[in-house]
Design a protein around this motif. Structure first.
Motif, PDB file in Angstrom:
ATOM      1  N   HIS A   1       0.853  -1.191   0.000  1.00 53.88           N
ATOM      2  CA  HIS A   1       0.000   0.000   0.000  1.00 53.88           C
ATOM      3  C   HIS A   1       0.884   1.234   0.000  1.00 53.88           C
ATOM      4  CE1 HIS A   1      -2.789   2.984   1.883  1.00 53.88           C
ATOM      5  NE2 HIS A   1      -3.672   2.351   1.135  1.00 53.88           N
ATOM      6  N   LEU A   2       0.616   2.142  -0.958  1.00 47.60           N
ATOM      7  CA  LEU A   2       1.432   3.339  -1.102  1.00 47.60           C
ATOM      8  C   LEU A   2       0.547   4.524  -1.466  1.00 47.60           C
ATOM      9  CD1 LEU A   2       4.377   4.473  -1.216  1.00 47.60           C
ATOM     10  CD2 LEU A   2       4.319   3.999  -3.671  1.00 47.60           C
ATOM     11  N   LEU A   3       0.524   5.533  -0.620  1.00 48.52           N
ATOM     12  CA  LEU A   3      -0.249   6.756  -0.867  1.00 48.52           C
ATOM     13  C   LEU A   3      -1.708   6.457  -1.227  1.00 48.52           C
ATOM     14  CD1 LEU A   3       2.307   8.995  -2.816  1.00 48.52           C
ATOM     15  CD2 LEU A   3       1.832   8.928  -0.361  1.00 48.52           C
ATOM     16  N   GLY A   4      -2.311   5.499  -0.522  1.00 44.19           N
ATOM     17  CA  GLY A   4      -3.722   5.197  -0.722  1.00 44.19           C
ATOM     18  C   GLY A   4      -4.026   4.196  -1.810  1.00 44.19           C
ATOM     19  N   ARG A   5      -3.011   3.626  -2.446  1.00 38.84           N
ATOM     20  CA  ARG A   5      -3.244   2.678  -3.546  1.00 38.84           C
ATOM     21  C   ARG A   5      -2.513   1.363  -3.263  1.00 38.84           C
ATOM     22  NH1 ARG A   5      -6.922   4.075  -7.397  1.00 38.84           N
ATOM     23  NH2 ARG A   5      -5.631   3.830  -9.235  1.00 38.84           N
ATOM     24  N   TRP A   6      -3.019   0.274  -3.901  1.00 40.40           N
ATOM     25  CA  TRP A   6      -2.489  -1.073  -3.664  1.00 40.40           C
ATOM     26  C   TRP A   6      -1.901  -1.671  -4.936  1.00 40.40           C
ATOM     27  CZ3 TRP A   6      -2.145  -3.583   0.985  1.00 40.40           C
ATOM     28  CH2 TRP A   6      -2.891  -3.058   2.051  1.00 40.40           C
TER      29      TRP A   6
END
Length: 202
Positions: free
Chosen positions: A47-52
């Motif tokens: 998970h990175l800055l709200g995205r997967w």
């Protein structure tokens, strides 16, 4: 004013992603790089800055796109969700299998998954992402022993086979999935019974 400086594109995502790739290449653990890490069945969901996304071999990203949600794999396929599009599926290579995005989906069962496309209703897709039924239904259940329950609000419950065909030609007021070769059915005027895989009432 300088136009480019005034409307300078936001490069935050690109810059953060490049930094993440650099850290992974240098051998840093995903737990030290991403906001969240979930490990399941030898897969690493990140998970990175709200995205997967999913980390594949050599810490490369399995999916070309990043999603608002990625769910566990079932029979080789995982649901993915995008806030602006809806639901789709990816295969084990991270490729999206459906041409269209749906507003509801179910896990794959016996090679098929239930999908709902807004006001059209419910259908099923196969492992190629193709819809198998010529018509859409008011509701649908998962496949069990080669059959799935479909619902028409005006007719009741029925069964379709893996080709999307109504094989028994009979609608019931209620039905359960097949188990060990039999399904329970209910008719308001007659009561409960069982049918076998040929649709014969016992």
């Amino acid at each position: 004013r300088n136009f480019y400086e005034t409307f300078k594109p936001n490069t935050t995502w690109r810059d953060v992603l490049e930094d993440v790739k650099s850290k992974l290449a240098s051998g840093e653990s995903p737990e030290n790089v991403f906001d969240k890490v979930k490990r399941n069945n030898n897969l690493v969901f990140v998970h990175l800055l709200g995205r997967w996304n999913i980390l594949g071999e050599r810490n490369t990203f399995l999916c070309n796109s990043w999603y608002d949600g990625i769910y566990d794999f079932h029979e080789g396929f995982a649901e993915v969700y995008d806030d602006n599009k809806g639901y789709n599926f990816i295969n084990s290579d991270g490729k999206e299998i459906c041409d269209r995005w749906y507003n509801e989906v179910g896990n794959f069962s016996e090679g098929f998954a239930m999908v709902q496309y807004y006001d059209k209703g419910y259908n099923f897709i196969n492992s190629d992402g193709k819809e198998i039924c010529d018509r859409w239904y008011d509701d649908a259940h998962y496949f069990s022993e080669g059959f799935a329950i479909v619902v028409d609000e005006n007719k009741g419950c029925n069964f379709i086979n893996s080709d999307g065909e109504d094989v028994f030609g009979r609608w019931y007021d209620y039905a359960t999935e097949f188990r060990e070769g039999f399904a329970m059915v209910y008719d308001n005027n007659k009561g409960y019974n069982f049918i076998n895989r040929e649709g014969k009432e016992l």
